[in-house]
Design a protein around this motif. Structure first.
Motif, PDB file in Angstrom:
ATOM      1  N   THR A  17       0.853  -1.186   0.000  1.00 48.90           N
ATOM      2  CA  THR A  17       0.000   0.000   0.000  1.00 48.90           C
ATOM      3  C   THR A  17       0.885   1.231   0.000  1.00 48.90           C
ATOM      4  OG1 THR A  17      -1.886   1.062   1.094  1.00 48.90           O
ATOM      5  CG2 THR A  17      -0.144   0.193   2.520  1.00 48.90           C
ATOM      6  N   GLY A  59       5.184   2.117  -2.438  1.00 48.18           N
ATOM      7  CA  GLY A  59       4.086   1.247  -2.799  1.00 48.18           C
ATOM      8  C   GLY A  59       4.454   0.378  -3.989  1.00 48.18           C
ATOM      9  N   ASN A 160      -6.616   1.340   4.815  1.00 46.79           N
ATOM     10  CA  ASN A 160      -5.895   0.576   3.799  1.00 46.79           C
ATOM     11  C   ASN A 160      -6.821  -0.526   3.322  1.00 46.79           C
ATOM     12  OD1 ASN A 160      -3.347   1.192   5.956  1.00 46.79           O
ATOM     13  ND2 ASN A 160      -3.043   1.704   3.811  1.00 46.79           N
ATOM     14  N   GLU A 164      -5.145  -5.296   0.184  1.00 47.04           N
ATOM     15  CA  GLU A 164      -3.737  -4.913   0.180  1.00 47.04           C
ATOM     16  C   GLU A 164      -3.000  -5.515   1.368  1.00 47.04           C
ATOM     17  OE1 GLU A 164      -3.971  -0.726   0.370  1.00 47.04           O
ATOM     18  OE2 GLU A 164      -4.052  -0.427  -1.786  1.00 47.04           O
ATOM     19  N   THR A 205      -8.232   3.788  -4.064  1.00 45.03           N
ATOM     20  CA  THR A 205      -7.474   2.674  -4.630  1.00 45.03           C
ATOM     21  C   THR A 205      -5.978   2.934  -4.494  1.00 45.03           C
ATOM     22  OG1 THR A 205      -7.357   3.635  -6.843  1.00 45.03           O
ATOM     23  CG2 THR A 205      -9.314   2.292  -6.315  1.00 45.03           C
ATOM     24  N   THR A 206      -5.203   1.869  -4.584  1.00 42.55           N
ATOM     25  CA  THR A 206      -3.758   2.003  -4.484  1.00 42.55           C
ATOM     26  C   THR A 206      -3.208   2.880  -5.603  1.00 42.55           C
ATOM     27  OG1 THR A 206      -3.612  -0.187  -3.493  1.00 42.55           O
ATOM     28  CG2 THR A 206      -1.588   0.726  -4.374  1.00 42.55           C
ATOM     29  N   ARG A 209      -3.933   6.509  -4.771  1.00 43.44           N
ATOM     30  CA  ARG A 209      -3.046   6.941  -3.682  1.00 43.44           C
ATOM     31  C   ARG A 209      -1.646   7.233  -4.208  1.00 43.44           C
ATOM     32  NH1 ARG A 209      -4.368   4.405   1.876  1.00 43.44           N
ATOM     33  NH2 ARG A 209      -6.554   3.856   1.676  1.00 43.44           N
TER      34      ARG A 209
END
Length: 226
Positions: A17, A59, A160, A164, A205-206, A209
């Motif tokens: 993450t 990440g 988070n 993830e 969402t990752t 981010r």
């Protein structure tokens, strides 16, 4: 003349993450808990000996991350017990990885350490008009946030995605700086910091981010978060 960037090296860690500046982070130091955010204890010890307790955290596939300052030996107290095999840290300034490699000359328990050469990532300097717009956007975001919390639309806690992290074996309130960092940013830099504070708490969402962390324009970052 253009400003010359100064590069430095830190151990490189990949988390599943994205970590933001001023975000409290709790992670595993052993395989016992099965958490997917892990920094081996021997690598933490090396970071403390050689790098003032700092590692570079990124990440998935990201080139922009943060310096993570690890809290040594739980130096601050918390009302919630931290399980054995867990440690805490705080996201610091953003960094960009220039290059990385396994360093044969730097080994921990016989294993080469993955080191990254880094440079700082600074925000653009906004004009007076754009800085004023950022302040207005931050105030509007806080008003909408208060309204949503009053209606119980969501809970504003560190977020988070479950896929993830596969769950966390530690209560996030065990972090010794949890209460301090849970407060909304205040002061002269609060408008620019608010986007990070929100991004670490909203169910984004990752990929989003990661793009938010990489933005150098604080006004654009606030727009993307809100």
């Amino acid at each position: 003349l253009p400003k010359m960037s100064v590069a430095w090296r830190l151990p490189l860690i990949r988390f599943p993450t994205v970590i933001f500046p001023l975000q409290p982070v709790t992670f595993c130091t052993s395989l016992a808990h099965g958490g997917s955010m892990r920094i081996p204890q021997n690598l933490l010890s090396y970071a403390w000996r050689e790098h003032e307790g700092k590692v570079a955290v990124f990440g998935p596939c990201a080139r922009i991350g943060v310096e993570l300052r690890v809290l040594y030996d739980q130096v601050l107290e918390s009302t919630v017990m931290t399980p054995v095999g867990m440690a805490h840290g705080v996201g610091n300034a953003r960094v960009r990885v220039l290059r990385s490699r396994l360093s044969e000359d730097i080994r921990v328990d016989g294993t080469p350490v993955h080191m990254a050469e880094l440079e700082a990532v600074d925000d653009e300097v906004l004009s007076a008009a754009r800085a004023s717009r950022l302040e207005d956007d931050a105030e509007r975001a806080l008003r909408l946030l208060d309204l949503a919390l009053e209606r119980c639309d969501f809970e504003l806690e560190l977020c988070n995605l479950d896929e993830e992290l596969n769950g966390s074996p530690c209560d996030p309130r065990a972090h010794p700086m949890w209460a301090e960092l849970d407060e909304r940013p205040s002061g002269s830099a609060s408008a620019a910091q608010l986007s990070y504070w929100l991004a670490s708490r909203l169910p984004l969402t990752t990929g989003l981010r990661s793009s938010i962390l990489a933005l150098r324009c604080p006004l654009k970052r606030m727009h993307d978060v809100t």
